[in-house]
Design a protein around this motif. Structure first.
Motif, PDB file in Angstrom:
ATOM      1  N   ALA A 184      48.584   3.517  67.004  1.00 19.38           N
ATOM      2  CA  ALA A 184      48.111   4.179  65.787  1.00 19.38           C
ATOM      3  C   ALA A 184      46.616   4.476  65.864  1.00 19.38           C
ATOM      4  CB  ALA A 184      48.423   3.310  64.569  1.00 19.38           C
ATOM      5  N   ALA A 185      45.854   3.544  66.421  1.00 21.15           N
ATOM      6  CA  ALA A 185      44.414   3.759  66.551  1.00 21.15           C
ATOM      7  C   ALA A 185      44.116   4.899  67.517  1.00 21.15           C
ATOM      8  CB  ALA A 185      43.737   2.474  67.019  1.00 21.15           C
ATOM      9  N   LEU A 186      44.884   4.994  68.591  1.00 19.97           N
ATOM     10  CA  LEU A 186      44.689   6.092  69.529  1.00 19.97           C
ATOM     11  C   LEU A 186      44.948   7.437  68.858  1.00 19.97           C
ATOM     12  CD1 LEU A 186      46.282   4.622  72.766  1.00 19.97           C
ATOM     13  CD2 LEU A 186      43.961   5.540  72.580  1.00 19.97           C
ATOM     14  N   GLU A 187      45.993   7.506  68.060  1.00 15.07           N
ATOM     15  CA  GLU A 187      46.315   8.762  67.377  1.00 15.07           C
ATOM     16  C   GLU A 187      45.212   9.162  66.403  1.00 15.07           C
ATOM     17  OE1 GLU A 187      50.079   7.940  65.637  1.00 15.07           O
ATOM     18  OE2 GLU A 187      51.207   8.249  67.509  1.00 15.07           O
ATOM     19  N   GLU A 188      44.617   8.173  65.749  1.00 20.19           N
ATOM     20  CA  GLU A 188      43.597   8.461  64.741  1.00 20.19           C
ATOM     21  C   GLU A 188      42.214   8.681  65.348  1.00 20.19           C
ATOM     22  OE1 GLU A 188      41.743   9.078  61.092  1.00 20.19           O
ATOM     23  OE2 GLU A 188      43.878   9.052  61.623  1.00 20.19           O
ATOM     24  N   SER A 200      49.907   8.336  81.290  1.00 18.86           N
ATOM     25  CA  SER A 200      50.806   9.251  80.596  1.00 18.86           C
ATOM     26  C   SER A 200      50.915   9.000  79.097  1.00 18.86           C
ATOM     27  CB  SER A 200      52.204   9.199  81.224  1.00 18.86           C
ATOM     28  OG  SER A 200      52.737   7.897  81.159  1.00 18.86           O
ATOM     29  N   TYR A 201      50.409   7.871  78.580  1.00 20.06           N
ATOM     30  CA  TYR A 201      50.408   7.699  77.121  1.00 20.06           C
ATOM     31  C   TYR A 201      49.582   8.807  76.462  1.00 20.06           C
ATOM     32  CZ  TYR A 201      45.623   5.890  77.216  1.00 20.06           C
ATOM     33  OH  TYR A 201      44.266   5.761  77.369  1.00 20.06           O
ATOM     34  N   MET A 202      48.655   9.400  77.219  1.00 26.82           N
ATOM     35  CA  MET A 202      47.830  10.484  76.666  1.00 26.82           C
ATOM     36  C   MET A 202      48.667  11.712  76.313  1.00 26.82           C
ATOM     37  SD  MET A 202      44.559   9.663  76.440  1.00 26.82           S
ATOM     38  CE  MET A 202      43.748  11.260  76.454  1.00 26.82           C
ATOM     39  N   ASP A 203      49.837  11.852  76.931  1.00 26.07           N
ATOM     40  CA  ASP A 203      50.686  13.009  76.638  1.00 26.07           C
ATOM     41  C   ASP A 203      51.205  12.988  75.202  1.00 26.07           C
ATOM     42  OD1 ASP A 203      50.364  13.907  79.217  1.00 26.07           O
ATOM     43  OD2 ASP A 203      52.151  12.873  79.961  1.00 26.07           O
ATOM     44  N   ALA A 204      51.244  11.802  74.601  1.00 21.65           N
ATOM     45  CA  ALA A 204      51.717  11.675  73.222  1.00 21.65           C
ATOM     46  C   ALA A 204      50.578  11.811  72.210  1.00 21.65           C
ATOM     47  CB  ALA A 204      52.417  10.330  73.035  1.00 21.65           C
ATOM     48  N   LEU A 205      49.403  12.228  72.675  1.00 19.57           N
ATOM     49  CA  LEU A 205      48.235  12.357  71.810  1.00 19.57           C
ATOM     50  C   LEU A 205      47.707  13.791  71.874  1.00 19.57           C
ATOM     51  CD1 LEU A 205      46.377   9.083  72.910  1.00 19.57           C
ATOM     52  CD2 LEU A 205      47.844   9.377  70.891  1.00 19.57           C
ATOM     53  N   HIS A 210      42.595  17.149  75.533  1.00 13.85           N
ATOM     54  CA  HIS A 210      41.472  17.694  76.306  1.00 13.85           C
ATOM     55  C   HIS A 210      40.693  16.597  77.039  1.00 13.85           C
ATOM     56  CE1 HIS A 210      39.803  16.441  72.441  1.00 13.85           C
ATOM     57  NE2 HIS A 210      38.608  16.412  72.984  1.00 13.85           N
ATOM     58  N   LEU A 211      40.933  15.334  76.665  1.00 18.27           N
ATOM     59  CA  LEU A 211      40.234  14.224  77.309  1.00 18.27           C
ATOM     60  C   LEU A 211      40.997  13.646  78.499  1.00 18.27           C
ATOM     61  CD1 LEU A 211      39.021  12.290  74.131  1.00 18.27           C
ATOM     62  CD2 LEU A 211      37.718  13.903  75.545  1.00 18.27           C
TER      63      LEU A 211
END
Length: 233
Positions: A184-188, A200-205, A210-211
């Motif tokens: 949740a913190a990553l999404e926010e 690959s967790y970045m693919d869900a953000l 762009h980061l």
């Protein structure tokens, strides 16, 4: 749950078959985390009777890990830690980052080991180190169990300190591993400077795509999948 205490069987075998006198147990922590370093401890214990209750850190409660780590600091002959940063993990891939952290730990010891007992079945260390891999070595070998506990407690403390700087991510509780609070913190808020942004967790953000950094090696893709699921091998 009852478990068999670790022994010096592997150390004695190495002494008998190779003549090794100084043997280091090596274990890592943080391989499956989204944030923070991968950390490796190298511990030399000799053949003394281990502290009561010593075993793989994953089998211990946080309180018991802390108690054992306090005892182990003086009980081991010597120990050292090495770390590979999130940036190094992104750049090198996990296997190379593990080797980097392990070499840093081994070279920080006040004595050079004649042999190394490495937890697991894969030798990510390699030459010039003389390596014996042991599956579940953190449960069966005294030196590896000691390294396991010290590495876990030290890295958890590091992540708790980072949690003071980034309070939304729950690092004091999740140590940088996947969790609902962490996700949740990553999404926010997006990834911090301590996140592995090639994973690959970045693919869900989508907001933070762009980061993301891209690693192109097959090894990277396989290890990213492990990071996404939160494995810690």
């Amino acid at each position: 749950m009852p478990y068999e205490p670790p022994t010096h069987t592997v150390e004695r075998s190495l002494r008998a078959t190779t003549g090794a006198k100084i043997i280091a147990g090596v274990d890592e922590v943080g391989r499956g985390a989204w944030a923070g370093p991968v950390s490796v401890c190298a511990a030399v214990t000799g053949l003394r009777r281990p502290p009561t209750g010593l075993t793989d850190s994953k089998l211990l409660t946080p309180k018991r890990r802390d108690e054992l780590a306090a005892v182990l600091g003086d009980w081991v002959t010597c120990h050292a830690l090495g770390h590979a940063s999130p940036e190094e993990i992104d750049e090198l891939g996990m296997t190379a980052a593990l080797r980097l952290a392990a070499v840093r730990a081994l070279e920080a010891l006040p004595v050079r080991p004649d042999a190394v007992i490495l937890d697991g079945k894969h030798d990510y260390l390699g030459a010039p180190w003389r390596v014996r891999t042991v599956i579940k070595g953190d449960q069966s070998c005294v030196a590896v169990a000691a390294a396991s506990v010290i590495a876990k407690v030290r890295r958890d403390a590091m992540m708790a300190e980072l949690g003071l700087e980034h309070e939304h991510f729950g690092f004091a509780d999740n140590a940088g591993y996947p969790s609902p609070v962490h996700r949740a913190a990553l999404e926010e808020w997006g990834p911090t400077p301590y996140h592995r942004v090639s994973w690959s967790y970045m693919d869900a953000l989508p907001r933070w795509q762009h980061l993301k950094k891209v690693r192109l090696t097959p090894e990277s893709a396989a290890l990213e999948a492990g990071g996404q699921l939160g494995f810690d091998f």
